[in-house]
Design a protein around this motif. Sequence first.
Motif: not given
Length: 395
Positions: A142, A144, A217, A219, A235-236, A238, A241, A249-250
């Motif tokens: 992801k 960031v 990442k 999870l 997963f809010r 996550e 960005q 979210d994921v």
Amino acid sequence: MVKETKYYECLGVDPSATEAQLKTAYKKGALKFHPDKNKNNPEAAEKFKELSHAYEILSDSQKRAIYDQYGEEGLEGGGAGGGMNAEDLFSQFFGGGGAFGGMFGGGMRDTGPKKARTIHHVHKVNLEDIYRGKVSKLALQKSVICSGCEGRGGKEGAVKECTGCNGSGMKTMMRQMGPMIQRFQTVCPDCNGEGEIIRDKDRCKKCNGKKTVVERKVLHVHVDKGVRDGHKIEFRGEGDQMPGVMPGDVVFEIEQKPHPRFQRKNDDLFYQAEIDLLTALAGGTIHIEHLDDRWLTVNIAPGEVIVPDAIKVIHGQGMPSFRHHDFGNLYIKFDVKFPEKDQLQNLDLLEKDFELEDIDTTENSQARAHGAAGAMDEDDDDVPPGAERVQCASQ
């Protein structure tokens, strides 16, 4: 040339409608078909988009003039498709979420800060793990915010808004094609669509001016017992960005893998058991390996004839109910395998069993006949050795 009127018909107004009439028509239609008021009606959501698109075109005097003269073809290339989306137009028209949110209770989708995109993944799980529950460790990539420049893309004060596109990243261009004027949007060549200008020497060395970097990442995805195919685990915050917006979210969607022995329907399990003809006729025992490595013993009682496609139900041996404490049922469907011509030894055993039963029956009938003969000869007191008298009981 026939004048195109589709956008006017969408708003329910005449092509000669004034700006005030267009506003009234759009307000009425947008409030009626807004997705927040029609959450279970996809047709209303599509109608809302059509209304917003029609009003965006007709409320712009230049776009309206092109549409009135050349129709949708005159707007191709950006005049119609490059504008704001339906929710942005609605928010701008009504001045925020107060009026709409107070009317329907749920508020508008865009009343708060915008969010980065949601990352969707399919998580394939076998039936054993759904039966017992498990925790999966899943890694994803992801974006960031860069820690080197804190999402600016360069040194503080070195990033400037592009004057060629006013920070939008897109430029509107006009092109004359004979009697027709074509208006279209294109990526701003000055900033390459970024909306900002950063000198190469001022770019962040860590992200090269992109403001974000890619990060791995891991999870921990909890697969609860009895979870169903298609269930979503969120997963809010996550997700990706981006500067100036909320993290995305994921979402993991559970996909149940096909199983070699069991089929599942809601909380029930279905199992196909193959038995031979001898077991089907004379009874026996079969063993089934369950999803948690237990072995279930299923008895077929003597005399309980199992015909092909017969079904037995074992209560409480199905799947665990999601977020409840009960279980479904296990349905066993029998497939009776008949012997081939060169595999008749079991059938011979059956024939011997039936022959013994026939012999016993014959001997009993002979004894009964002999005893009856003795009973009929009342004057004969000499009974042959080994023979028994048979007396008929009166009913």
